[in-house]
Write an enzyme that holds these catalytic residues in place. Sequence first.
Site, short mmCIF file in Angstrom:
data_model
loop_
_atom_site.label_atom_id
_atom_site.label_comp_id
_atom_site.label_asym_id
_atom_site.label_seq_id
_atom_site.Cartn_x
_atom_site.Cartn_y
_atom_site.Cartn_z
N GLU A 74 18.13 59.43 5.13
CA GLU A 74 17.65 58.03 4.97
C GLU A 74 18.55 57.44 4.11
OE1 GLU A 74 13.65 58.19 4.13
OE2 GLU A 74 12.98 57.82 6.09
N SER B 120 41.27 73.47 17.88
CA SER B 120 40.37 72.52 17.60
C SER B 120 39.02 73.33 17.19
CB SER B 120 39.98 71.64 18.65
OG SER B 120 39.45 72.36 19.79
N GLU C 185 44.99 77.55 35.08
CA GLU C 185 44.76 75.99 35.06
C GLU C 185 45.64 75.21 33.99
OE1 GLU C 185 40.57 75.41 35.02
OE2 GLU C 185 40.45 75.01 37.13
N GLY D 96 33.51 71.06 31.64
CA GLY D 96 33.24 70.66 30.42
C GLY D 96 31.94 71.40 29.81
N GLY E 205 32.26 74.54 28.51
CA GLY E 205 32.66 75.47 27.39
C GLY E 205 33.24 76.61 27.82
N THR F 63 10.05 61.40 -1.44
CA THR F 63 11.45 61.70 -1.90
C THR F 63 11.57 62.08 -3.41
OG1 THR F 63 12.18 60.22 -0.24
CG2 THR F 63 13.93 60.73 -1.99
#
Lengths: 588, 118
Positions: free
Chosen positions: A314, A86, A74, A46, A48, A291
């Site tokens: 946020e 994907s 495989e 897994g 990649g 902000t």
Amino acid sequence: MKTARPRRSRPPSRLPKCPTGIQGLDEITGGGLPRGRPTLVCGGAGCGKTLFAAEFLVRGVVQFNEPGVFMTFEETAVELRANVASLGFDLASLERQEKILIDHVHVERSEIHETGDYDLEGLFVRLNLAIDSIGAKRVVLDTLEALFAGLPNEAILRAELRRLFRWLKDKGVTAIITAERGREQLTRHGMEEYVSDCVILLDHRVNNQIATRHLRVVKYRGALHGTNEFPFLIGEKGISVLPITSLALNHKVPEGRIPTGIPRLDAMLGGRGFFRGSSILLTGTPGTGKTIVSANFAQAAGRRGERVLFVSFEESPDQLIRNMLSIGLRLEPLVRRGLLRFHSARPSLYGLEMHLATLFKEIATFRPHIVIVDPVTSLMEAGTDFEGKAMVTRLIDYLKAQQITSLFTSLTQGGHALQQSEASMSSLMDAWLLLQDFEGNGERNRVLYVLKARGMAHSNQIREFLISNRGIDLVDAYIGPSGVLTGSARAAQDSREQAEALTRQQEAGRRKQELQRHRASLERQIDGLKSEHEAGTDELRQIDEQVGVQTRLLSAERTELGRLRQADVPTVPVSRRIRQTKSAQHSP
Amino acid sequence: MKKRPPRTSIRAVRDPVNPWPLRTCVLRLFVAGASVRSHQAILRVRELCANELKGQCALEVIDIYQQPGLARDSQILATPTLIREFPRPIRRLIGNLTNQAQLLAGLDLGSVREAALR
């Protein structure tokens, strides 16, 4: 004769390379995998490997027009197509165009009976057929280790593998062979013995519950390569390796300046705002207006017609728009005009790499002039300190390379110790604004400093930062003998000063009137004296005239008398005698 | 007189489920060129057809150098490979067929005879 070999002028020692097209990998390897040689890609389950190999083939076709053969041991062809779809790779259409050929080699131990001596000529023939039928330049064998499970005789297998790699080299194809990671060796069956030119190790580690993929070039015969572990990720557009250290500090810098949207702040920054393409850090404790400053910056940019990507960890976009409206910042029209785009995600949604990748993707599609990350600290919490800093470095590097101005807000917990901890990140930044709370007189007041601004003369002074429903205003804080005063204390000080000024003004008025009065009386005196003086002058003139007439009469009389007496000696001059007579007249 | 091995029926190979009037056995041997191993395998399988299977067998010998496409279609990995196409299930035997015990076990001649009786 000369046209035959124009490219041979390169130094002969240089290994020809085959670009993979995988983002970042070619940078690390200095141009790609060794051309015409096999490369071993190993890693655990897994991590990649198959996708890596598939991307190598697909990019080979799409970007470099090099057809490829995918020999899978495989997965079946159908599974493989679905899996790489994907990542946005359409293998089926490439197969139809005869650019990619998938050959599934079915190996099943239970179906195979060994009845004597054999070789793997069948594999060779199939591979040869596949390569020749589409003129393949690239080959993937995924994964040969299935053969170890399927074929009982390891001695034959090893001999045949050795022959296979030799054959691949002779065939001149660039090959990727994948292999499962072993416990003590790089691969479970020691494949690295056969593939000695280039070995790439993939790894998938979990740290603090967040998984990160890493890639390392273990070996690259005949070429310099980055030896570090590089994080990589598998995104919607395939693999991207994100080199940290291979990025050189040599991006071009644009010249212009961009206003911040707060005129007083521009004034503090040498009068013209920040440099375009610079990275800006805005630190502050909670509720200091980070902000708001960011949104102001965004709005100012939008009004100039520049695109802004606002990455918020946020608040949701709607919440941000609503909150900013309360201080008179209208962001919604900018969103509608497509100048402002929000990207909101929870930091814990996925790992740092994934965040970075989605940001890169967002930036690549939107192509903003300005990127705002609010706040970068909550993103950094998704990884370890080191990873967080590395990620910010990569983000900044990426943005600088694209000449995008970036504004990062950073949440500190208050106090000065944390301000120091920001120092590690601040070294990456070109400008650093600090927003702070001043507590006193039962109130908290916001102040703003420019801590640093590379390449410009900037104000070293504190400014009080006022937020009203008309937006932001910066006010000079009162700095006097009693220290820095802000808020109501500053207002009180202001009115006190005003009162004092008024008193001083009245006092001066009074004194001025007094002086004017005095001056008027003096002038009157002067007038009196002047008239007296003039009267004296008149009297003198009259006396002189009188004397002159008398003298003339006298001398005329005397001459007449003399003539009558016939005197011939004029004794004393007339004038002296007149004087004598005058003094004689005054003395009594 | 030397017995001739039965000739391969193309129809039998194409449709192994209902191949051939005798309904016993369909074999295909894949070899790679004229190597020693290939020769050994071909000789051995012909012997097998003549003796053990008593001629009730269709054999096709394929040189994968000549017909590489068949190697892919039949999932050939090692050479020589002997495939028992019929009776089902398909069995694969790799190697030059010199190991008699493995060969007979692999072909499972019992089931072949059973199929022939049916």
